[in-house]
Design a protein around this motif. Structure first.
Motif, short mmCIF file in Angstrom:
data_model
loop_
_atom_site.label_atom_id
_atom_site.label_comp_id
_atom_site.label_asym_id
_atom_site.label_seq_id
_atom_site.Cartn_x
_atom_site.Cartn_y
_atom_site.Cartn_z
N LYS A 197 2.16 -2.41 -19.23
CA LYS A 197 2.86 -2.32 -17.72
C LYS A 197 1.82 -2.47 -16.64
O LYS A 197 0.71 -1.89 -16.44
CB LYS A 197 3.53 -1.11 -17.38
CG LYS A 197 4.53 -0.54 -18.73
CD LYS A 197 5.80 -1.46 -18.62
CE LYS A 197 6.83 -1.08 -19.68
NZ LYS A 197 7.74 -1.85 -20.01
N ILE A 198 2.29 -3.41 -15.61
CA ILE A 198 1.54 -3.81 -14.40
C ILE A 198 2.64 -3.46 -13.32
O ILE A 198 3.63 -3.84 -13.09
CB ILE A 198 0.94 -4.84 -14.39
CG1 ILE A 198 0.09 -5.14 -12.98
CG2 ILE A 198 2.00 -6.07 -14.49
CD1 ILE A 198 -0.60 -6.42 -12.76
N SER A 199 2.39 -2.50 -12.28
CA SER A 199 3.14 -2.09 -11.10
C SER A 199 2.52 -2.42 -10.08
O SER A 199 1.13 -2.32 -9.83
CB SER A 199 2.91 -0.52 -11.03
OG SER A 199 3.89 0.11 -12.07
N ILE A 200 3.05 -3.55 -9.31
CA ILE A 200 2.50 -3.90 -7.89
C ILE A 200 3.39 -3.15 -6.78
O ILE A 200 4.76 -3.15 -6.69
CB ILE A 200 2.90 -5.32 -7.89
CG1 ILE A 200 2.18 -5.88 -8.88
CG2 ILE A 200 2.55 -5.85 -6.59
CD1 ILE A 200 2.47 -7.47 -9.44
N ILE A 201 2.71 -2.47 -5.82
CA ILE A 201 3.49 -2.03 -4.48
C ILE A 201 2.84 -2.75 -3.41
O ILE A 201 1.51 -2.96 -3.01
CB ILE A 201 2.93 -0.64 -4.18
CG1 ILE A 201 3.45 0.22 -5.74
CG2 ILE A 201 3.54 -0.10 -3.11
CD1 ILE A 201 2.91 1.38 -5.92
N LEU A 202 3.62 -3.60 -2.57
CA LEU A 202 3.22 -4.18 -1.38
C LEU A 202 3.15 -3.50 -0.46
O LEU A 202 3.79 -2.27 -0.15
CB LEU A 202 4.29 -5.55 -1.39
CG LEU A 202 4.60 -6.54 -2.29
CD1 LEU A 202 5.81 -7.46 -1.78
CD2 LEU A 202 3.12 -7.15 -2.76
N LEU A 203 2.22 -3.85 0.62
CA LEU A 203 2.05 -3.12 2.00
C LEU A 203 3.38 -3.15 2.45
O LEU A 203 4.11 -4.19 2.59
CB LEU A 203 0.90 -3.68 2.69
CG LEU A 203 -0.66 -3.50 1.78
CD1 LEU A 203 -1.52 -4.16 2.66
CD2 LEU A 203 -0.90 -2.23 1.72
N PRO A 204 3.81 -2.23 3.38
CA PRO A 204 4.99 -2.26 4.09
C PRO A 204 5.43 -3.50 5.10
O PRO A 204 6.23 -3.95 5.21
CB PRO A 204 5.01 -0.84 5.00
CG PRO A 204 4.03 0.18 4.11
CD PRO A 204 2.90 -0.86 3.39
N GLU A 205 4.13 -3.81 5.86
CA GLU A 205 4.23 -4.86 6.63
C GLU A 205 4.32 -6.21 5.91
O GLU A 205 5.11 -7.06 6.45
CB GLU A 205 2.92 -4.92 7.45
CG GLU A 205 1.52 -4.86 6.80
CD GLU A 205 0.71 -3.75 6.52
OE1 GLU A 205 -0.33 -3.66 6.28
OE2 GLU A 205 1.63 -2.60 6.75
N SER A 206 4.07 -6.23 4.78
CA SER A 206 4.43 -7.37 3.97
C SER A 206 5.86 -7.87 3.65
O SER A 206 6.46 -8.68 3.62
CB SER A 206 3.64 -7.39 2.54
OG SER A 206 2.27 -7.73 2.81
N VAL A 207 6.34 -6.38 3.59
CA VAL A 207 7.93 -6.42 3.23
C VAL A 207 8.58 -6.90 4.49
O VAL A 207 9.94 -7.45 4.24
CB VAL A 207 8.39 -5.06 2.68
CG1 VAL A 207 10.05 -5.05 2.41
CG2 VAL A 207 7.84 -4.74 1.44
N GLU A 208 8.17 -6.82 5.70
CA GLU A 208 8.88 -7.03 6.96
C GLU A 208 8.70 -8.57 7.18
O GLU A 208 9.33 -9.10 8.34
CB GLU A 208 8.11 -6.29 8.08
CG GLU A 208 8.35 -4.88 7.86
CD GLU A 208 7.73 -3.78 8.92
OE1 GLU A 208 7.22 -4.40 9.81
OE2 GLU A 208 7.90 -2.61 8.59
N TYR A 209 7.63 -9.49 6.49
CA TYR A 209 7.58 -10.71 6.83
C TYR A 209 8.86 -11.65 6.75
O TYR A 209 9.70 -11.24 5.99
CB TYR A 209 6.53 -11.33 6.05
CG TYR A 209 4.99 -10.90 6.19
CD1 TYR A 209 4.69 -10.26 7.48
CD2 TYR A 209 4.11 -10.93 5.28
CE1 TYR A 209 3.45 -10.12 7.68
CE2 TYR A 209 2.76 -10.43 5.51
CZ TYR A 209 2.43 -10.08 6.61
OH TYR A 209 1.22 -9.42 6.94
#
Length: 136
Positions: free
Chosen positions: A84-96
């Motif tokens: 399993k690979i879990s990826i968590i994006l930085l909060p500011e990336s989600v706002e793009y």
């Protein structure tokens, strides 16, 4: 004296071996990967060529080439646990602006099952959708 020199060379060799093993913790995953297609559970395929994933020692980035010739980057972190690979994006990336179209992961997170990983190909699966990459 010869035994002492052997011990020193043995210790140096072991230290170098440990350092080499630690330098590439994630093996073949630490690379740049171009998304080539999505394969859906119903058998349909969506071709891709404008999304690139980069994995480097726990850091993740996705580069998405936009239709107008520019690009959008998304940054985050990843962790491996078994297959399993879990990826968590930085909060500011989600706002793009283009996040929903190119990534669209709920809460900026996604856990994939690694179905295939070699020096030239990567296949990730999430909820019946396979993402197929080639090394770039």
């Amino acid at each position: 004296m010869k035994i002492r020199k052997r011990k020193i060379f043995l210790i140096i060799g072991l230290v170098m071996l440990v350092l080499a093993a630690c330098s590439n913790v994630d093996g073949d995953l630490d690379n740049k990967w171009q998304l080539r297609q999505y394969q859906y559970a119903d058998g349909s395929i969506e071709r891709q060529d404008s999304i690139f994933y980069n994995f480097q020692k726990g850091s993740f980035s996705a580069i998405c080439l936009l239709k107008n010739g520019s690009y959008q980057m998304f940054f985050g972190n990843y962790s491996l646990k078994g297959d399993k690979i879990s990826i968590i994006l930085l909060p500011e990336s989600v706002e793009y602006e283009n996040y929903a179209f190119y990534m669209g992961w709920e809460n900026g997170e996604r856990t994939f099952t690694i179905e295939e990983l070699s020096s030239s190909s990567l296949r990730l699966e999430h909820e019946g959708v396979r993402s197929i990459f080639r090394k770039y």
